[in-house]
Every structure is written in structure tokens, then in C-alpha cells.
Design a protein around this motif. Sequence first.
Motif, PDB file in Angstrom:
ATOM      1  N   TYR A 223       0.819  -1.212   0.000  1.00 21.84           N
ATOM      2  CA  TYR A 223       0.000   0.000   0.000  1.00 21.84           C
ATOM      3  C   TYR A 223       0.853   1.262   0.000  1.00 21.84           C
ATOM      4  O   TYR A 223       0.318   2.374   0.058  1.00 21.84           O
ATOM      5  CB  TYR A 223      -0.954  -0.015   1.192  1.00 21.84           C
ATOM      6  N   ALA A 224       2.169   1.091  -0.073  1.00 24.64           N
ATOM      7  CA  ALA A 224       3.039   2.252  -0.242  1.00 24.64           C
ATOM      8  C   ALA A 224       2.720   2.884  -1.591  1.00 24.64           C
ATOM      9  O   ALA A 224       2.368   2.203  -2.553  1.00 24.64           O
ATOM     10  CB  ALA A 224       4.506   1.824  -0.186  1.00 24.64           C
ATOM     11  N   GLY A 225       2.811   4.195  -1.657  1.00 24.20           N
ATOM     12  CA  GLY A 225       2.443   4.893  -2.889  1.00 24.20           C
ATOM     13  C   GLY A 225       3.598   5.668  -3.484  1.00 24.20           C
ATOM     14  O   GLY A 225       4.601   5.936  -2.830  1.00 24.20           O
ATOM     15  N   ALA A 226       3.442   5.997  -4.739  1.00 27.78           N
ATOM     16  CA  ALA A 226       4.437   6.809  -5.434  1.00 27.78           C
ATOM     17  C   ALA A 226       3.720   7.792  -6.346  1.00 27.78           C
ATOM     18  O   ALA A 226       2.813   7.413  -7.084  1.00 27.78           O
ATOM     19  CB  ALA A 226       5.379   5.920  -6.241  1.00 27.78           C
ATOM     20  N   ALA A 227       4.111   9.059  -6.262  1.00 30.97           N
ATOM     21  CA  ALA A 227       3.604  10.060  -7.197  1.00 30.97           C
ATOM     22  C   ALA A 227       4.536  10.028  -8.398  1.00 30.97           C
ATOM     23  O   ALA A 227       5.727  10.348  -8.276  1.00 30.97           O
ATOM     24  CB  ALA A 227       3.600  11.438  -6.550  1.00 30.97           C
ATOM     25  N   LEU A 228       4.014   9.601  -9.530  1.00 31.57           N
ATOM     26  CA  LEU A 228       4.897   9.446 -10.685  1.00 31.57           C
ATOM     27  C   LEU A 228       4.287   9.924 -11.991  1.00 31.57           C
ATOM     28  O   LEU A 228       3.083  10.043 -12.133  1.00 31.57           O
ATOM     29  CB  LEU A 228       5.367   7.988 -10.815  1.00 31.57           C
TER      30      LEU A 228
END
Length: 247
Positions: free
Chosen positions: A117-122
Motif C-alpha cells: 500500500y506504499a504509494g508513489a507520485a509518478l
Amino acid sequence: MTQTITITHEEIIHEIKLSCKMPEIIEQIITRKAIANAAKEAGIEVTNEALQRTADALRLISKLETAEDTWAWLEKFSLTLDDFEQIAYTNFISAQLANHLFADKVERCFFEDQLNYAGAALYEVVLDDEDLAIELFYAIKEDEISFHDVARQYIEDKELRRKGGYKGIVHRKDLKPEISAAVFAAKPPQLLKPIVTSKGVHLIFVEELIQPNLDDKLRATILSDMFSEWLKQQIEQFAVLEQFEVI
């Protein structure tokens, strides 16, 4: 001159078969029956007030602001008021059943699987040519061109192009393994070397990595995921007892 065409129920069923949508329709029927049976076993009750709130929410989602809008919508989909009430009923017991089965398991699921559930703005541009992707990668690194300009030139989807290739907050579990490994090993802000997958060559700029936080939105997502997995298992196990024959 306007011509009138009569369509029978048998023809509708036959068309569903010809369009190869019968498995999809049967799966939806099984899903509805599985939810109804499980809700009954769990003792879930539906009050008129709860049904009305669910119906109001359904109208809001469907942008049915007036009675005329609702009647036009029902007519468009060949639905009656009873059908609309059935949709609201199924939506309500689905939500109640999901909470009954999994609400107390969400936190454990989150802590056991929080890496996913870790996220990344990409930002992302997918190309067909690996040599071109490498060339653009070095051009961006040398400030000869910006990622936004690359997105504007090479992304076909209009909305994504307008956003410069911004994909939003993407979770690890939603990315291909070869992409998630590179994204979550990045030190933002960082442009990743081109990554080749079955979809093409991915040019990705990682703006930020976001540690998971069990807020209301993520809680709802996890609950929905668990319920969807449960439904999948029910579909696999459910016995279809009723049969029909098109004459």
C-alpha cells in the motif's frame, strides 16, 4: 417513415449469447445470489430508511437530480421502480456484508501487507522504441528537454498528455513487478532508466514516495479488495442450480 421493431425476451437472451457475454451475465447473477444468501445468513436487515439513503446515494452517483431525470434513466435502461429498489437493496446489503465480514480484519491486513500500500507520485510516458526511450532519457538528464515536453509530444491520450504524464498516487500492488522494484528503490525526485515490459518501454519520473497511512480512504480500499476477493471465491464455489432454455 419511422419503423417499429419488436424485440422479444428470447431475442435479447439470444443476442447475449451471440455477443459472448453469457459468462459475464451468469457471473453477475451468481454474485448477486451469493451476496443475498450470505447477508441472510449473517442476519443483515434492511430498513426503509436505510434503503432510501442508499437509493438517494445511487441517484447522486448517477446524477439524477430531478424526478424527470430518474424516470428518463429508468426508461433508458428498461427498469421499473421495483428494479431500482432492487439495485439499491443489493448495494446496501453488499456494503453491510463487507463490513460484517471484514471490518475487523482491515488493520491486520494493512500491517501484514502495508508494503503493497506504499504509494508513489509518478509521471510516465510509454514508448514503442527502446532506442528512442534511451535517447529521451539522456536528453532529459542533460536538460535538453523536459519530461513535460516529452509527455506532450509522445502521449496519445489527450487527458494524460495535458497532465504531462502524471499518473497520480500509484500503489506498489498496482504496478508490474519490474516497475515497482525500480520505482520504490528510487530516491525522488528521480528519472528512472527506461524499463521494458510487455506494454512497451516505460520512461518514468518518480516525484515522491509516500508511506502508507491507514486513513478512511485506504481503509475503504482494503475493505473493497477483501470483499472482491471473497466474491471471487464464492463465484468459483457457487453451484448454479437453476437452468434455463431458450425456445
